[in-house]
Scaffold this active site. Sequence first.
Site, PDB file in Angstrom:
ATOM      1  N   ILE A 150      45.374  39.713  46.439  1.00 66.32           N
ATOM      2  CA  ILE A 150      44.323  39.099  47.263  1.00 66.32           C
ATOM      3  C   ILE A 150      44.854  37.834  47.923  1.00 66.32           C
ATOM      4  O   ILE A 150      44.672  37.619  49.130  1.00 66.32           O
ATOM      5  CB  ILE A 150      43.063  38.816  46.403  1.00 66.32           C
ATOM      6  N   ASP A 169      52.178  29.609  42.187  1.00 65.56           N
ATOM      7  CA  ASP A 169      52.162  30.836  41.380  1.00 65.56           C
ATOM      8  C   ASP A 169      53.438  30.845  40.548  1.00 65.56           C
ATOM      9  O   ASP A 169      54.519  31.155  41.048  1.00 65.56           O
ATOM     10  CB  ASP A 169      52.093  32.077  42.288  1.00 65.56           C
ATOM     11  N   CYS A 228      36.878  32.805  44.475  1.00 63.11           N
ATOM     12  CA  CYS A 228      36.423  34.208  44.498  1.00 63.11           C
ATOM     13  C   CYS A 228      37.236  34.999  43.483  1.00 63.11           C
ATOM     14  O   CYS A 228      37.406  36.214  43.621  1.00 63.11           O
ATOM     15  CB  CYS A 228      36.605  34.820  45.885  1.00 63.11           C
ATOM     16  N   ARG A 230      37.745  34.302  39.361  1.00 69.28           N
ATOM     17  CA  ARG A 230      37.006  34.469  38.115  1.00 69.28           C
ATOM     18  C   ARG A 230      36.335  33.173  37.724  1.00 69.28           C
ATOM     19  O   ARG A 230      36.915  32.081  37.886  1.00 69.28           O
ATOM     20  CB  ARG A 230      37.957  34.872  36.972  1.00 69.28           C
ATOM     21  N   ASP A 254      31.965  32.358  44.195  1.00 65.86           N
ATOM     22  CA  ASP A 254      31.432  33.724  44.093  1.00 65.86           C
ATOM     23  C   ASP A 254      31.313  34.148  42.629  1.00 65.86           C
ATOM     24  O   ASP A 254      30.631  35.104  42.309  1.00 65.86           O
ATOM     25  CB  ASP A 254      32.380  34.685  44.832  1.00 65.86           C
ATOM     26  N   GLU A 259      27.784  34.894  33.899  1.00 70.70           N
ATOM     27  CA  GLU A 259      27.061  35.589  34.967  1.00 70.70           C
ATOM     28  C   GLU A 259      25.962  36.433  34.346  1.00 70.70           C
ATOM     29  O   GLU A 259      26.190  37.034  33.293  1.00 70.70           O
ATOM     30  CB  GLU A 259      28.028  36.453  35.784  1.00 70.70           C
ATOM     31  N   HIS A 279      28.703  36.997  42.960  1.00 71.29           N
ATOM     32  CA  HIS A 279      29.833  37.891  42.668  1.00 71.29           C
ATOM     33  C   HIS A 279      29.858  39.070  43.656  1.00 71.29           C
ATOM     34  O   HIS A 279      29.749  40.244  43.266  1.00 71.29           O
ATOM     35  CB  HIS A 279      29.756  38.404  41.217  1.00 71.29           C
ATOM     36  N   LEU A 280      30.010  38.698  44.922  1.00 73.08           N
ATOM     37  CA  LEU A 280      29.957  39.718  45.984  1.00 73.08           C
ATOM     38  C   LEU A 280      31.324  40.084  46.543  1.00 73.08           C
ATOM     39  O   LEU A 280      31.411  40.861  47.495  1.00 73.08           O
ATOM     40  CB  LEU A 280      29.098  39.189  47.161  1.00 73.08           C
ATOM     41  N   GLY A 281      32.386  39.508  45.961  1.00 72.11           N
ATOM     42  CA  GLY A 281      33.731  39.708  46.524  1.00 72.11           C
ATOM     43  C   GLY A 281      34.062  41.164  46.793  1.00 72.11           C
ATOM     44  O   GLY A 281      34.675  41.494  47.817  1.00 72.11           O
ATOM     45  N   ALA A 282      33.670  42.050  45.887  1.00 72.65           N
ATOM     46  CA  ALA A 282      34.053  43.462  46.038  1.00 72.65           C
ATOM     47  C   ALA A 282      32.944  44.274  46.688  1.00 72.65           C
ATOM     48  O   ALA A 282      33.078  45.486  46.826  1.00 72.65           O
ATOM     49  CB  ALA A 282      34.363  44.040  44.665  1.00 72.65           C
TER      50      ALA A 282
HETATM   51  N1  LIG Z   1      35.124  38.128  43.398  1.00 76.43           N
HETATM   52  C1  LIG Z   1      35.373  39.388  43.247  1.00 76.43           C
HETATM   53  O1  LIG Z   1      34.503  40.230  43.358  1.00 76.43           O
HETATM   54  C2  LIG Z   1      36.783  39.828  42.943  1.00 76.43           C
HETATM   55  C3  LIG Z   1      37.247  41.044  43.458  1.00 76.43           C
HETATM   56  C4  LIG Z   1      38.541  41.449  43.144  1.00 76.43           C
HETATM   57  C5  LIG Z   1      39.332  40.653  42.333  1.00 76.43           C
HETATM   58  N2  LIG Z   1      38.849  39.493  41.847  1.00 76.43           N
HETATM   59  C6  LIG Z   1      39.690  38.602  41.028  1.00 76.43           C
HETATM   60  O2  LIG Z   1      40.642  37.999  41.888  1.00 76.43           O
HETATM   61  C7  LIG Z   1      41.774  37.590  41.131  1.00 76.43           C
HETATM   62  C8  LIG Z   1      43.054  38.005  41.831  1.00 76.43           C
HETATM   63  O3  LIG Z   1      43.125  39.408  41.935  1.00 76.43           O
HETATM   64  P1  LIG Z   1      44.446  40.130  42.512  1.00 76.43           P
HETATM   65  O4  LIG Z   1      44.086  41.548  42.693  1.00 76.43           O
HETATM   66  O5  LIG Z   1      44.999  39.381  43.630  1.00 76.43           O
HETATM   67  O6  LIG Z   1      45.388  39.981  41.247  1.00 76.43           O
HETATM   68  P2  LIG Z   1      46.981  40.022  41.209  1.00 76.43           P
HETATM   69  O7  LIG Z   1      47.340  40.365  39.816  1.00 76.43           O
HETATM   70  O8  LIG Z   1      47.520  40.852  42.303  1.00 76.43           O
HETATM   71  O9  LIG Z   1      47.396  38.503  41.478  1.00 76.43           O
HETATM   72  C9  LIG Z   1      47.202  37.467  40.568  1.00 76.43           C
HETATM   73  C10 LIG Z   1      48.290  36.436  40.794  1.00 76.43           C
HETATM   74  O10 LIG Z   1      48.002  35.320  39.971  1.00 76.43           O
HETATM   75  C11 LIG Z   1      49.235  34.823  39.502  1.00 76.43           C
HETATM   76  N3  LIG Z   1      49.036  33.992  38.323  1.00 76.43           N
HETATM   77  C12 LIG Z   1      48.910  34.375  37.029  1.00 76.43           C
HETATM   78  N4  LIG Z   1      48.766  33.285  36.238  1.00 76.43           N
HETATM   79  C13 LIG Z   1      48.813  32.211  37.057  1.00 76.43           C
HETATM   80  C14 LIG Z   1      48.723  30.809  36.837  1.00 76.43           C
HETATM   81  N5  LIG Z   1      48.582  30.309  35.613  1.00 76.43           N
HETATM   82  N6  LIG Z   1      48.793  30.007  37.897  1.00 76.43           N
HETATM   83  C15 LIG Z   1      48.948  30.510  39.147  1.00 76.43           C
HETATM   84  N7  LIG Z   1      49.063  31.815  39.427  1.00 76.43           N
HETATM   85  C16 LIG Z   1      48.978  32.657  38.384  1.00 76.43           C
HETATM   86  C17 LIG Z   1      50.064  36.059  39.244  1.00 76.43           C
HETATM   87  O11 LIG Z   1      51.448  35.779  39.215  1.00 76.43           O
HETATM   88  C18 LIG Z   1      49.682  36.930  40.427  1.00 76.43           C
HETATM   89  O12 LIG Z   1      50.567  36.762  41.508  1.00 76.43           O
HETATM   90  C19 LIG Z   1      41.586  38.215  39.758  1.00 76.43           C
HETATM   91  O13 LIG Z   1      41.051  37.229  38.906  1.00 76.43           O
HETATM   92  C20 LIG Z   1      40.545  39.289  40.007  1.00 76.43           C
HETATM   93  O14 LIG Z   1      39.827  39.597  38.838  1.00 76.43           O
HETATM   94  C21 LIG Z   1      37.598  39.057  42.141  1.00 76.43           C
HETATM   95  O1  LIG Z   2      37.287  42.364  39.310  1.00 76.29           O
HETATM   96  C1  LIG Z   2      36.733  42.863  40.280  1.00 76.29           C
HETATM   97  O2  LIG Z   2      37.029  43.959  40.757  1.00 76.29           O
HETATM   98  C2  LIG Z   2      35.672  42.067  40.943  1.00 76.29           C
HETATM   99  O3  LIG Z   2      35.306  40.980  40.210  1.00 76.29           O
HETATM  100  C3  LIG Z   2      34.503  42.878  41.383  1.00 76.29           C
HETATM  101  O4  LIG Z   2      33.615  43.133  40.353  1.00 76.29           O
HETATM  102  P1  LIG Z   2      32.396  44.140  40.614  1.00 76.29           P
HETATM  103  O5  LIG Z   2      32.978  45.464  40.913  1.00 76.29           O
HETATM  104  O6  LIG Z   2      31.614  44.176  39.382  1.00 76.29           O
HETATM  105  O7  LIG Z   2      31.645  43.639  41.796  1.00 76.29           O
END
Ligand SMILES: NC(=O)c1ccc[n+]([C@@H]2O[C@H](COP(=O)([O-])OP(=O)(O)OC[C@H]3O[C@@H](n4cnc5c(N)ncnc54)[C@H](O)[C@@H]3O)[C@@H](O)[C@H]2O)c1
Ligand SMILES: O=C(O)[C@H](O)COP(=O)(O)O
Length: 527
Positions: A150, A169, A228, A230, A254, A259, A279-282
């Site tokens: 992301i 990172d 957006c 966690r 988000d 929650e 929590h609307l990211g997805a």
């Molecule tokens: N809001 C939503 O609805 C939503 C939707 C999808 C994902 N997410 C969340 O978004 C986040 C990122 O998802 P992603 O798919 O990009 O994951 P990803 O695994 O592709 O990327 C995570 C990155 O974080 C880095 N990381 C790990 N520990 C770290 C630290 N201590 N400091 C800095 N960087 C660190 C990792 O090296 C990695 O590059 C996750 O927490 C995921 O659950 C939220």
């Molecule tokens: O980790 C995820 O994929 C996001 O937080 C989205 O969560 P949700 O599918 O419950 O909206």
Amino acid sequence: MPKVLVSDPIEQVGIDILSQVAQVDIQTNLSAEELVRIIPEYDALMIRSGTRVTQAIIQAATQLKIIGRAGVGVDNVDIPAATRRGIVVVNSPEGNTIAAAEHTLAMMMALSRHIPEANYSVKSGQWDRKRFTGVEIYKKVLGIVGLGKIGSHVATVARAMGMRLLAYDPYLSLDRAEQLGCRLVELDLLIQEADFITLHLPKTPETANLINAPILAKMKPTARLINCARGGIIDEAALAEALQAGQIAGAALDVYDKEPLAADSPLRQLSREVILTPHLGASTEEAQVNVAIDVAEQIRDVLLGLPARSAVNIPGLRPDLLEKLKPYLQLAETLGNLVSQLAGGRVESLKVSLQGELATSESQPVVVAALKGLLSHALQERVNYVNASIEAKERGIRVIETRDASIRDYSGSLQLSATGSLGEHSVTGSLLGDNEIRITSVDEFPINVPPARFMLFTLHRDMPGIIGKIGSLLGSFNVNIASMQVGRKIVRGDAVMVLNIDDPLPEGLLEEIMKVPGIRDAYTVML
Ligand SMILES: NC(=O)c1ccc[n+]([C@@H]2O[C@H](COP(=O)([O-])OP(=O)(O)OC[C@H]3O[C@@H](n4cnc5c(N)ncnc54)[C@H](O)[C@@H]3O)[C@@H](O)[C@H]2O)c1
Ligand SMILES: O=C(O)[C@H](O)COP(=O)(O)O
């Protein structure tokens, strides 16, 4: 028919896939107690972030084979508890990447131009233009914490919009950051220099409250913070205080520590620029279709006995690798099951010889599949790709692996030799052009037979009449022979006979076969 419980809202397309192989029950908003009560009936559970799968639920889930998380984050599932029970946990690592990145970008634009407040003001009858003067993001510094899937997409779009990019990172290479146009820096520097800070890292013990009061105090008073990723990565109480005190200019969240966000959370009371979404990211149509298909397909595959392509608690397999290995995994399981029955119970050691194109380090899952097959006779469906290696180790089975790329009878072959209570036996197998499994040797005797549900193996002296005698004996017990083959190394030496039969061997027949002159040994096998 297996049963799947869907306990969070999932797109219909996912339900349709599950319905091909299972009875699907959709019951959302269940309490933890209700889940514990009904989960014993189910073979699979499909969830989003709304269902918390605790140890108590996993302990009650006596039939459960798979938990499918239609999304990325699996922090709502007790993974160690699931692994101990041999339950595969799968997710959709990429299905909602774009949705979450775009939500982040929308939050950044909304913050910079006060869109939510301006909208509210017009809708409540006002026309106040002065109050909502914003800032441009062009040439501003965006600090990205966590440059994974992301974070990378946010970086790509933000760069195209003319932003300057910093990233923190600790697990990312300098090269990758450079490719994305990001300067990789320490967190402190990013925090001090960024105009917008966006979080895209997982919540772990290491990242909990990473953004706390001292860190907030180092941000520019004009800085805007977006989360957006966690909840719990930001200390919410400290953030509320920093915003209230004007230490930073705004925040867009988000996700929250707990929650749904508590009705009396101080974040809801803030008058300064704060944007809160639930929590609307997805939550885009496209992402929901992606994740529903991705996870439903994996649940379907696991219920059909196939491996999952993105299980979080077994060694990960790239989809292209999984596609390549899938037929070999089935071959390994079949041979494992077969050799364990030939070797008898209490297998002490398993030699796994990976030959031809299988002789690469990428074929490690084939070894796990062989162990799964080896143990499946004893443990039935309790053994799977998740726990096969642990189960084998706990049972004291020594596993010896060899790889030889020069053996090229077939493009790739697998030989398993097991030592058990009936001595050492070996089987070799390969795949035909259309991925059909062939057993190509038993105890080093060359044969070429497909595996069957019921099989009979004999070791005998190669002499006239013996095959006819076995055939007649089976006929007299009303056992129908589907196919029969003999393998020998030298004429009139020892030989093996392999018969695929339509029914299990009736009681007493094996003893009769053993009495036939020239028969040294006989085994019946059920695959
Ligand atoms: N809001 C939503 O609805 C939503 C939707 C999808 C994902 N997410 C969340 O978004 C986040 C990122 O998802 P992603 O798919 O990009 O994951 P990803 O695994 O592709 O990327 C995570 C990155 O974080 C880095 N990381 C790990 N520990 C770290 C630290 N201590 N400091 C800095 N960087 C660190 C990792 O090296 C990695 O590059 C996750 O927490 C995921 O659950 C939220
Ligand atoms: O980790 C995820 O994929 C996001 O937080 C989205 O969560 P949700 O599918 O419950 O909206």
